[in-house]
Design a protein around this motif. Structure first.
Motif, PDB file in Angstrom:
ATOM      1  N   SER A 114       0.989  -1.197   0.031  1.00  0.00           N
ATOM      2  CA  SER A 114      -0.072   0.110  -0.097  1.00  0.00           C
ATOM      3  C   SER A 114       0.828   1.206   0.158  1.00  0.00           C
ATOM      4  CB  SER A 114      -1.033   0.164   1.410  1.00  0.00           C
ATOM      5  OG  SER A 114      -1.594  -1.013   1.340  1.00  0.00           O
ATOM      6  N   LEU A 115       1.886   1.117   0.918  1.00  0.00           N
ATOM      7  CA  LEU A 115       2.923   2.359   0.953  1.00  0.00           C
ATOM      8  C   LEU A 115       3.578   2.526  -0.509  1.00  0.00           C
ATOM      9  CD1 LEU A 115       4.291   2.508   4.421  1.00  0.00           C
ATOM     10  CD2 LEU A 115       2.192   3.810   3.377  1.00  0.00           C
ATOM     11  N   ASN A 116       3.888   1.614  -1.076  1.00  0.00           N
ATOM     12  CA  ASN A 116       4.538   1.753  -2.531  1.00  0.00           C
ATOM     13  C   ASN A 116       3.581   2.339  -3.327  1.00  0.00           C
ATOM     14  OD1 ASN A 116       6.626   0.216  -1.735  1.00  0.00           O
ATOM     15  ND2 ASN A 116       6.504  -1.673  -2.923  1.00  0.00           N
ATOM     16  N   SER A 117       2.341   1.951  -3.278  1.00  0.00           N
ATOM     17  CA  SER A 117       1.317   2.722  -4.069  1.00  0.00           C
ATOM     18  C   SER A 117       1.118   4.212  -3.725  1.00  0.00           C
ATOM     19  CB  SER A 117      -0.053   2.070  -4.182  1.00  0.00           C
ATOM     20  OG  SER A 117       0.076   0.650  -4.676  1.00  0.00           O
ATOM     21  N   ALA A 118       1.111   4.491  -2.496  1.00  0.00           N
ATOM     22  CA  ALA A 118       1.236   5.835  -2.008  1.00  0.00           C
ATOM     23  C   ALA A 118       2.406   6.691  -2.386  1.00  0.00           C
ATOM     24  CB  ALA A 118       0.999   5.977  -0.511  1.00  0.00           C
ATOM     25  N   ASN A 119       3.369   6.030  -2.395  1.00  0.00           N
ATOM     26  CA  ASN A 119       4.748   6.492  -2.781  1.00  0.00           C
ATOM     27  C   ASN A 119       4.571   6.875  -4.351  1.00  0.00           C
ATOM     28  OD1 ASN A 119       7.252   6.828  -3.889  1.00  0.00           O
ATOM     29  ND2 ASN A 119       8.314   5.651  -2.370  1.00  0.00           N
ATOM     30  N   PHE A 120       4.186   5.953  -5.198  1.00  0.00           N
ATOM     31  CA  PHE A 120       4.010   6.241  -6.517  1.00  0.00           C
ATOM     32  C   PHE A 120       2.888   7.307  -6.789  1.00  0.00           C
ATOM     33  CE2 PHE A 120       2.213   5.058 -10.969  1.00  0.00           C
ATOM     34  CZ  PHE A 120       3.427   5.031 -11.454  1.00  0.00           C
ATOM     35  N   GLN A 121       1.795   7.414  -6.103  1.00  0.00           N
ATOM     36  CA  GLN A 121       0.765   8.424  -6.162  1.00  0.00           C
ATOM     37  C   GLN A 121       1.182   9.748  -5.746  1.00  0.00           C
ATOM     38  OE1 GLN A 121      -1.390   7.695  -8.194  1.00  0.00           O
ATOM     39  NE2 GLN A 121      -1.084   5.427  -8.231  1.00  0.00           N
ATOM     40  N   SER A 122       2.166   9.876  -4.663  1.00  0.00           N
ATOM     41  CA  SER A 122       2.675  11.242  -4.305  1.00  0.00           C
ATOM     42  C   SER A 122       3.392  11.705  -5.140  1.00  0.00           C
ATOM     43  CB  SER A 122       3.639  11.044  -2.975  1.00  0.00           C
ATOM     44  OG  SER A 122       2.855  10.391  -1.846  1.00  0.00           O
ATOM     45  N   ALA A 123       4.359  10.611  -6.059  1.00  0.00           N
ATOM     46  CA  ALA A 123       5.009  11.539  -7.085  1.00  0.00           C
ATOM     47  C   ALA A 123       4.261  12.021  -8.188  1.00  0.00           C
ATOM     48  CB  ALA A 123       6.009  10.258  -7.677  1.00  0.00           C
ATOM     49  N   ARG A 124       2.929  11.215  -8.411  1.00  0.00           N
ATOM     50  CA  ARG A 124       2.054  11.468  -9.485  1.00  0.00           C
ATOM     51  C   ARG A 124       1.463  13.015  -9.139  1.00  0.00           C
ATOM     52  NH1 ARG A 124      -2.954   7.664 -11.263  1.00  0.00           N
ATOM     53  NH2 ARG A 124      -3.550   8.809 -12.978  1.00  0.00           N
ATOM     54  N   LEU A 125       1.549  13.562  -7.901  1.00  0.00           N
ATOM     55  CA  LEU A 125       1.082  14.751  -7.383  1.00  0.00           C
ATOM     56  C   LEU A 125       1.823  15.601  -7.992  1.00  0.00           C
ATOM     57  CD1 LEU A 125      -0.474  14.221  -3.930  1.00  0.00           C
ATOM     58  CD2 LEU A 125      -1.898  14.732  -6.111  1.00  0.00           C
ATOM     59  N   VAL A 126       3.174  15.409  -7.778  1.00  0.00           N
ATOM     60  CA  VAL A 126       4.470  16.403  -8.153  1.00  0.00           C
ATOM     61  C   VAL A 126       4.598  16.606  -9.648  1.00  0.00           C
ATOM     62  CG1 VAL A 126       6.445  17.292  -7.605  1.00  0.00           C
ATOM     63  CG2 VAL A 126       5.280  16.256  -5.616  1.00  0.00           C
ATOM     64  N   GLY A 127       4.773  15.098 -10.362  1.00  0.00           N
ATOM     65  CA  GLY A 127       5.494  15.025 -11.540  1.00  0.00           C
ATOM     66  C   GLY A 127       4.580  15.732 -12.390  1.00  0.00           C
ATOM     67  N   PRO A 128       3.461  15.456 -12.653  1.00  0.00           N
ATOM     68  CA  PRO A 128       2.510  16.052 -13.955  1.00  0.00           C
ATOM     69  C   PRO A 128       2.594  17.637 -13.639  1.00  0.00           C
ATOM     70  CG  PRO A 128       1.295  13.953 -13.118  1.00  0.00           C
ATOM     71  CD  PRO A 128       2.541  14.536 -12.219  1.00  0.00           C
ATOM     72  N   ALA A 129       2.428  17.938 -12.582  1.00  0.00           N
ATOM     73  CA  ALA A 129       2.401  19.397 -12.486  1.00  0.00           C
ATOM     74  C   ALA A 129       3.437  20.076 -12.682  1.00  0.00           C
ATOM     75  CB  ALA A 129       2.167  19.849 -10.845  1.00  0.00           C
ATOM     76  N   VAL A 130       4.914  19.535 -12.416  1.00  0.00           N
ATOM     77  CA  VAL A 130       6.029  20.055 -12.686  1.00  0.00           C
ATOM     78  C   VAL A 130       6.261  19.793 -14.367  1.00  0.00           C
ATOM     79  CG1 VAL A 130       8.779  19.921 -12.522  1.00  0.00           C
ATOM     80  CG2 VAL A 130       7.214  19.626 -10.523  1.00  0.00           C
ATOM     81  N   ALA A 131       5.908  18.710 -14.768  1.00  0.00           N
ATOM     82  CA  ALA A 131       6.061  18.574 -16.106  1.00  0.00           C
ATOM     83  C   ALA A 131       5.160  19.615 -17.013  1.00  0.00           C
ATOM     84  CB  ALA A 131       5.462  17.092 -16.369  1.00  0.00           C
ATOM     85  N   GLY A 132       4.243  19.950 -16.546  1.00  0.00           N
ATOM     86  CA  GLY A 132       3.313  21.005 -17.344  1.00  0.00           C
ATOM     87  C   GLY A 132       4.057  21.986 -17.241  1.00  0.00           C
ATOM     88  N   VAL A 133       4.497  22.719 -16.305  1.00  0.00           N
ATOM     89  CA  VAL A 133       5.242  24.015 -16.260  1.00  0.00           C
ATOM     90  C   VAL A 133       6.638  23.797 -16.859  1.00  0.00           C
ATOM     91  CG1 VAL A 133       6.529  25.591 -14.830  1.00  0.00           C
ATOM     92  CG2 VAL A 133       4.479  24.435 -14.096  1.00  0.00           C
ATOM     93  N   LEU A 134       7.370  22.778 -16.987  1.00  0.00           N
ATOM     94  CA  LEU A 134       8.469  22.744 -17.783  1.00  0.00           C
ATOM     95  C   LEU A 134       8.200  22.625 -19.391  1.00  0.00           C
ATOM     96  CD1 LEU A 134      10.679  19.931 -16.039  1.00  0.00           C
ATOM     97  CD2 LEU A 134      11.414  22.487 -16.368  1.00  0.00           C
ATOM     98  N   ILE A 135       7.214  21.807 -19.601  1.00  0.00           N
ATOM     99  CA  ILE A 135       6.620  21.464 -21.299  1.00  0.00           C
ATOM    100  C   ILE A 135       6.394  23.182 -21.695  1.00  0.00           C
ATOM    101  CG2 ILE A 135       5.238  20.617 -22.908  1.00  0.00           C
ATOM    102  CD1 ILE A 135       4.947  18.313 -20.854  1.00  0.00           C
ATOM    103  N   THR A 136       5.430  24.060 -20.738  1.00  0.00           N
ATOM    104  CA  THR A 136       5.318  24.980 -21.410  1.00  0.00           C
ATOM    105  C   THR A 136       6.200  26.155 -21.361  1.00  0.00           C
ATOM    106  OG1 THR A 136       3.031  24.543 -20.287  1.00  0.00           O
ATOM    107  CG2 THR A 136       3.526  27.018 -21.005  1.00  0.00           C
TER     108      THR A 136
END
Length: 456
Positions: A169-191
């Motif tokens: 469960s914590l592995n999944s929480a780990n993955f989803q925590s990164a998913r909170l940060v990754g797409p937001a940062v990626a959106g800013v970087l791409i733009t």
């Protein structure tokens, strides 16, 4: 082999022969697995690389859409990344069962970092073409064939059976925590500066899990029995799963949902581009909202003490219904907010199936069981993604999303009935006050006349 601080003075290796018969003394608490040093190192490395992975996923999808203007091309990219799992997934499980998993992960995590750096160089130099993205996705998929079952099975070696469900469960929480940060940062970087920098960040992020693996105290690992080399090991794994209803039906269910219900790169890019007429930052926002729901689902799963089939089936049915509802959402914010519970249900399906299969499987066959799980969950995407992409292009994003939800809901209903039949259960409907209105109960109980317990 000594490979980390304190390894020479560590206690003798632990041996747990079967998670099904080992007495489990769960320590309790949402974060109980983090008390184990080796798992802390693993989790810390994974949160860094997972953040980079999500950045690359968003940048990759948007780059392909920018080059081709086609949702089907995004589907082809996704399919190529998961096609190796479909073709060679079981071989990855055999390799994981035969090999020292920590050494195997050192090799696979390094290779994943190299693929990120290679795509970054091509993009930053302006030479990237869509076939480069296709090739990189396919190579990454080949590495994942071995990495996934090894990583899944290695969790049990780090924490032991008592903390296995919590760690999954914590592995999944780990993955989803990164998913909170990754797409937001990626959106800013791409733009701001383009996709290449997101690819570079992903490639460099794999230094963290490699360092964590090197720092582990190998003497504190819970050694699992390693399968010897021999013929017929693929068939042995398949026969084992086919003969166990607790393994085969959850795998069938996640296969249908993974093939038809988890094509979010196709649907979300299409909704952003064709329905809401927005940009990459909006795509990142939608992924972040889904990740928020997934993170909540992971933390709730970490508190639960069991992985019951009825929870898996119920989450899958609700997942399908929510996808159908989102497909028909009348406005952007209704659609966006529905992604939160969709993320919660999707994560619950993943964690419940993953931990249930690991606890039910013989440790000597765990790599093959988990490779079959990952093969149908992720490897089904090459079959579903092009079809879903074509439906989305031909009939619109709403129809594509609706189709995925309908298939998921029907699969949940069918597998629920199959599990009930295998467990000699039947559906009982009771509308009296104070009673559960709908439940699966043992057949004898369901057939017992109610008048025997009624007051005369």
């Amino acid at each position: 082999m000594s490979s980390g601080p304190g390894a020479d003075s560590a206690p003798a290796p632990n041996h747990h022969h079967d998670a099904r018969t080992t007495s489990l003394h769960t320590k309790g608490g949402t974060f109980s697995s983090l008390r184990i040093r080796n798992y802390r190192l693993f989790a810390a490395g994974q949160v860094v690389s997972n953040t980079g992975t999500w950045m690359q996923r968003i940048a990759q999808d948007w780059l392909v859409l920018s080059i081709t203007g086609s949702s089907a091309a995004v589907g082809i990219t996704t399919a190529l990344q998961f096609l190796p799992m479909l073709l060679f997934g079981l071989y990855g499980g055999v390799i994981a069962d035969r090999s020292p998993k920590r050494r195997l992960l050192l090799a696979t995590q390094t290779a994943m970092g190299v693929t990120g750096v290679a795509l970054a160089v091509l993009t930053l130099t302006g030479r990237v073409e869509v076939w480069h993205v296709y090739l990189t996705a396919f190579v990454l998929g080949l590495v994942t064939v071995v990495d996934n079952p090894a990583r899944q099975a290695f969790v049990a070696e780090m924490v032991g059976p008592a903390d296995l469900r919590n760690a999954v469960s914590l592995n999944s929480a780990n993955f989803q925590s990164a998913r909170l940060v990754g797409p937001a940062v990626a959106g800013v970087l791409i733009t701001a500066v383009g996709s290449g920098w997101a690819f570079l960040a992903n490639g460099l992020s794999f230094a963290a899990p490699v360092a964590g693996l090197l720092m582990m105290r190998t003497g504190e690992l819970h050694r699992a029995e390693r399968a010897p080399r021999g013929k017929g090991q693929l068939r042995e794994g398949l026969r084992y799963v086919a003969g166990n209803p607790d393994l085969i039906w959850p795998i069938v269910l996640v296969g249908f949902i993974g093939t038809f219900g988890f094509n979010f790169p196709i649907w979300l890019t299409a909704f952003v581009n064709d329905v809401f007429h927005a940009d990459a930052s909006t795509y990142g926002l939608l992924n972040t909202l889904m990740a928020a729901g997934s993170l909540v689902g992971a933390l709730l799963a970490a508190r639960r003490g069991s992985s019951r089939p009825r929870l898996l089936v119920g989450a899958a049915a609700l997942f399908g219904v929510l996808e159908i509802t989102a497909a028909l959402a009348p406005s952007f914010w209704v659609f966006a907010l529905l992604l939160v519970p969709i993320g919660m249900c999707g994560l619950t399906i993943n964690v419940t199936a993953n931990s249930g299969l690991q606890m039910a499987a013989d440790p000597a066959l765990r790599g093959r069981v988990m490779s079959l799980f990952m093969m149908v969950f992720m490897g089904g995407t090459p079959l579903g993604a092009p079809l879903v992409g074509w439906i989305t292009d031909a009939y619109g994003p709403r129809t594509g999303f609706l189709a995925g939800g309908v298939v998921s809901a029907l699969a949940a209903a069918a597998v629920g009935l199959a599990l009930a039949r295998a467990g000699d259960l039947r559906l009982k409907v009771d509308f009296r006050r104070g009673h559960r209105h709908v439940a699966f109960v043992p057949r004898e109980t369901a057939e017992r006349p109610e008048r025997l317990t009624a007051t005369v």
